[in-house]
Design a protein around this motif. Structure first.
Motif, mmCIF file in Angstrom:
data_model
loop_
_atom_site.group_PDB
_atom_site.id
_atom_site.type_symbol
_atom_site.label_atom_id
_atom_site.label_comp_id
_atom_site.label_asym_id
_atom_site.label_seq_id
_atom_site.Cartn_x
_atom_site.Cartn_y
_atom_site.Cartn_z
ATOM 1 N N ASP A 1 -27.168 25.156 30.375
ATOM 2 C CA ASP A 1 -26.339 24.048 29.908
ATOM 3 C C ASP A 1 -25.407 24.493 28.786
ATOM 4 O O ASP A 1 -25.257 23.806 27.764
ATOM 5 C CB ASP A 1 -27.217 22.869 29.459
ATOM 6 C CG ASP A 1 -26.438 21.558 29.358
ATOM 7 O OD1 ASP A 1 -25.399 21.451 30.030
ATOM 8 O OD2 ASP A 1 -26.864 20.662 28.606
ATOM 9 N N GLY B 1 -40.634 17.525 25.490
ATOM 10 C CA GLY B 1 -39.546 18.271 26.107
ATOM 11 C C GLY B 1 -39.401 17.962 27.588
ATOM 12 O O GLY B 1 -40.141 17.175 28.168
ATOM 13 N N ARG B 2 -38.408 18.623 28.208
ATOM 14 C CA ARG B 2 -38.099 18.391 29.611
ATOM 15 C C ARG B 2 -38.942 19.284 30.505
ATOM 16 O O ARG B 2 -39.189 20.444 30.193
ATOM 17 C CB ARG B 2 -36.617 18.649 29.871
ATOM 18 C CG ARG B 2 -35.682 17.671 29.187
ATOM 19 C CD ARG B 2 -34.231 18.054 29.366
ATOM 20 N NE ARG B 2 -33.843 18.043 30.781
ATOM 21 C CZ ARG B 2 -32.628 18.418 31.199
ATOM 22 N NH1 ARG B 2 -31.727 18.836 30.326
ATOM 23 N NH2 ARG B 2 -32.341 18.365 32.477
ATOM 24 N N LEU B 3 -39.338 18.710 31.646
ATOM 25 C CA LEU B 3 -40.130 19.436 32.627
ATOM 26 C C LEU B 3 -39.526 19.164 33.996
ATOM 27 O O LEU B 3 -39.387 18.011 34.403
ATOM 28 C CB LEU B 3 -41.587 18.971 32.577
ATOM 29 C CG LEU B 3 -42.606 19.772 33.390
ATOM 30 C CD1 LEU B 3 -42.758 21.174 32.814
ATOM 31 C CD2 LEU B 3 -43.954 19.060 33.399
ATOM 32 N N ARG B 4 -39.153 20.228 34.719
ATOM 33 C CA ARG B 4 -38.567 20.076 36.055
ATOM 34 C C ARG B 4 -39.663 20.342 37.091
ATOM 35 O O ARG B 4 -40.232 21.425 37.155
ATOM 36 C CB ARG B 4 -37.417 21.060 36.242
ATOM 37 C CG ARG B 4 -36.899 21.137 37.682
ATOM 38 C CD ARG B 4 -36.164 19.888 38.126
ATOM 39 N NE ARG B 4 -35.934 19.907 39.566
ATOM 40 C CZ ARG B 4 -34.921 20.535 40.167
ATOM 41 N NH1 ARG B 4 -34.049 21.214 39.431
ATOM 42 N NH2 ARG B 4 -34.785 20.485 41.468
ATOM 43 N N ASP C 1 -43.856 11.895 25.163
ATOM 44 C CA ASP C 1 -42.714 12.672 24.688
ATOM 45 C C ASP C 1 -42.200 13.671 25.723
ATOM 46 O O ASP C 1 -41.272 14.439 25.440
ATOM 47 C CB ASP C 1 -43.084 13.422 23.402
ATOM 48 C CG ASP C 1 -43.422 12.464 22.268
ATOM 49 O OD1 ASP C 1 -42.741 11.427 22.180
ATOM 50 O OD2 ASP C 1 -44.354 12.745 21.504
ATOM 51 N N ILE C 2 -42.815 13.702 26.906
ATOM 52 C CA ILE C 2 -42.341 14.587 27.969
ATOM 53 C C ILE C 2 -41.307 13.859 28.806
ATOM 54 O O ILE C 2 -41.493 12.713 29.195
ATOM 55 C CB ILE C 2 -43.511 15.072 28.848
ATOM 56 C CG1 ILE C 2 -44.425 16.006 28.041
ATOM 57 C CG2 ILE C 2 -42.993 15.801 30.095
ATOM 58 C CD1 ILE C 2 -45.619 16.509 28.820
ATOM 59 N N GLN C 3 -40.196 14.529 29.086
ATOM 60 C CA GLN C 3 -39.175 14.017 29.998
ATOM 61 C C GLN C 3 -39.329 14.749 31.328
ATOM 62 O O GLN C 3 -39.272 15.982 31.371
ATOM 63 C CB GLN C 3 -37.774 14.262 29.448
ATOM 64 C CG GLN C 3 -37.444 13.478 28.192
ATOM 65 C CD GLN C 3 -36.067 13.845 27.680
ATOM 66 O OE1 GLN C 3 -35.852 14.928 27.151
ATOM 67 N NE2 GLN C 3 -35.126 12.936 27.851
ATOM 68 N N LEU C 4 -39.512 13.998 32.394
ATOM 69 C CA LEU C 4 -39.778 14.588 33.705
ATOM 70 C C LEU C 4 -38.522 14.522 34.567
ATOM 71 O O LEU C 4 -38.015 13.445 34.864
ATOM 72 C CB LEU C 4 -40.930 13.836 34.378
ATOM 73 C CG LEU C 4 -41.509 14.463 35.644
ATOM 74 C CD1 LEU C 4 -42.120 15.821 35.345
ATOM 75 C CD2 LEU C 4 -42.556 13.529 36.245
ATOM 76 N N ASP C 5 -38.004 15.682 34.951
ATOM 77 C CA ASP C 5 -36.916 15.774 35.931
ATOM 78 C C ASP C 5 -37.562 16.017 37.283
ATOM 79 O O ASP C 5 -38.029 17.127 37.569
ATOM 80 C CB ASP C 5 -35.964 16.911 35.592
ATOM 81 C CG ASP C 5 -35.170 16.654 34.318
ATOM 82 O OD1 ASP C 5 -35.255 15.532 33.789
ATOM 83 O OD2 ASP C 5 -34.480 17.573 33.850
ATOM 84 N N ASP D 1 -39.928 24.266 37.035
ATOM 85 C CA ASP D 1 -41.143 24.688 36.340
ATOM 86 C C ASP D 1 -42.335 24.797 37.285
ATOM 87 O O ASP D 1 -43.123 25.730 37.192
ATOM 88 C CB ASP D 1 -41.459 23.712 35.202
ATOM 89 C CG ASP D 1 -40.424 23.772 34.091
ATOM 90 O OD1 ASP D 1 -40.353 24.818 33.424
ATOM 91 O OD2 ASP D 1 -39.688 22.800 33.907
ATOM 92 N N ARG E 1 -46.337 21.579 27.856
ATOM 93 C CA ARG E 1 -45.990 20.450 28.726
ATOM 94 C C ARG E 1 -46.263 20.769 30.198
ATOM 95 O O ARG E 1 -46.690 19.910 30.952
ATOM 96 C CB ARG E 1 -44.542 20.018 28.513
ATOM 97 C CG ARG E 1 -43.499 21.080 28.730
ATOM 98 C CD ARG E 1 -42.110 20.548 28.366
ATOM 99 N NE ARG E 1 -41.080 21.573 28.507
ATOM 100 C CZ ARG E 1 -40.744 22.427 27.554
ATOM 101 N NH1 ARG E 1 -41.364 22.375 26.387
ATOM 102 N NH2 ARG E 1 -39.802 23.323 27.747
#
Length: 316
Positions: A27, A92-95, A120-124, A140, A283
């Protein structure tokens, strides 16, 4: 020069195979990636990458540096993660990549529990029946069913499921209810499912105890998407093979009926997989543990694995 940023950019270029894809995954602008690599090569006084208009190749020095840089970055992430775990919940973000029916009928309905534990985890969530390249697409982890075709992946077994046969009542009215798999060969049709990667159809191999019967039936329609596959069954286009919990609402409503209930169409093992050089962040670790708990708990979600239509089916 920000050496850590440069190392991360270099690792991502190697994994992605080109600067543009690495910039997208990080990014950041492509010129920034190019500048970081140039600064890193100047700092190390060696060439790490051979560039052409179409591809990027790693030099011998680059290959050696990649392995060491990956280990350093993993240790750094683990250090940061251990500090975070001691002070707060994983963040944080997790894909995550999940087959479509598994996402719709199993994972998404259970996610309120996951977010209650880890807010607090953002799931993509990538939802596709296509087998993704975990490294190239910066995923991930993924949930897959059947034999794993890539032996380099780290896999954690999370459950196993059985395939059963179902059809719409209108279809049974037109073709009759079979009492044995050989009856299926008398004018019946199936809905085919073909592997999105190989194009090969999933077999209808029926089993009952020690008895087995291999069916070779014409299909009225074939698809590589499990949601479309279920829709075709509901439309009465043929006999489908899938997991009972996935179709249980339609069984309860009468939209589908069981076919050959004493037989099953094989057993599929489910895994959550991730790349060996993908650092197991806090995460990612809690998500893998949660998925293993979800599918191994004995509840309905453990069986809702349309994923055996969705990923690397051993017969597909």
């Amino acid at each position: 020069m920000d050496q850590i940023a440069a190392m991360r950019a270099f690792v991502r270029v190697v994994e992605a195979g080109n600067f543009s894809r690495a910039a997208d995954l990080l990014d950041i602008p492509k010129p920034t990636v190019t500048k970081l690599i140039q600064q890193l090569e100047a700092h190390l006084r060696t060439k790490l990458l051979n560039r052409s208009t179409r591809r990027v190749a790693v030099t011998p020095d680059g290959a050696a540096y990649y392995e060491r840089a990956l280990a350093v970055l993993s240790d750094l992430d683990e250090l940061d993660g251990s500090m975070a775990r001691s002070q707060a919940s994983p963040a944080g973000r997790l894909r995550v990549d999940v087959p479509s029916s598994l996402a719709l009928y199993a994972l998404i309905p259970a996610l309120p529990d996951f977010f209650a534990r880890y807010p607090d985890i953002q799931l993509d969530l990538g939802v596709t029946d296509r087998t993704v390249d975990l490294l190239a697409e910066n995923v991930d982890c993924a949930i897959r069913g059947g034999d794993l075709l890539d032996p380099t992946l780290i896999a954690r077994r999370i459950g196993e499921v059985r395939m059963m046969l179902f059809a719409a009542p209108g279809y049974i009215e037109r073709h009759g209810m079979p009492l044995h798999p050989r009856d299926m060969e008398k004018g019946h049709r199936v809905i085919g499912y073909f592997n999105a990667r190989t194009g090969r159809p999933v077999a209808f191999d029926m089993m009952r105890g020690e008895e087995s019967y291999e069916l070779h039936l014409p299909y009225s329609m074939a698809t590589n998407d499990s949601t479309a596959y279920l829709a075709a069954g509901l439309a009465g286009l043929g006999v489908t093979q899938t997991i009972e919990p996935m179709v249980s609402p339609y069984l309860d409503s009468g939209a589908l009926v069981r076919v050959l209930p004493d037989w099953h169409a094989g057993q599929i093992v489910l895994h959550v997989v991730y790349a060996p050089n993908r650092h197991l962040s806090s995460r990612l670790r809690v998500f893998v543990d949660w998925v293993a708990e979800l599918f191994g708990s004995g509840g309905a979600y453990r069986h809702a694995a349309a994923s055996l239509l969705l990923a690397a089916n051993p017969r597909g």
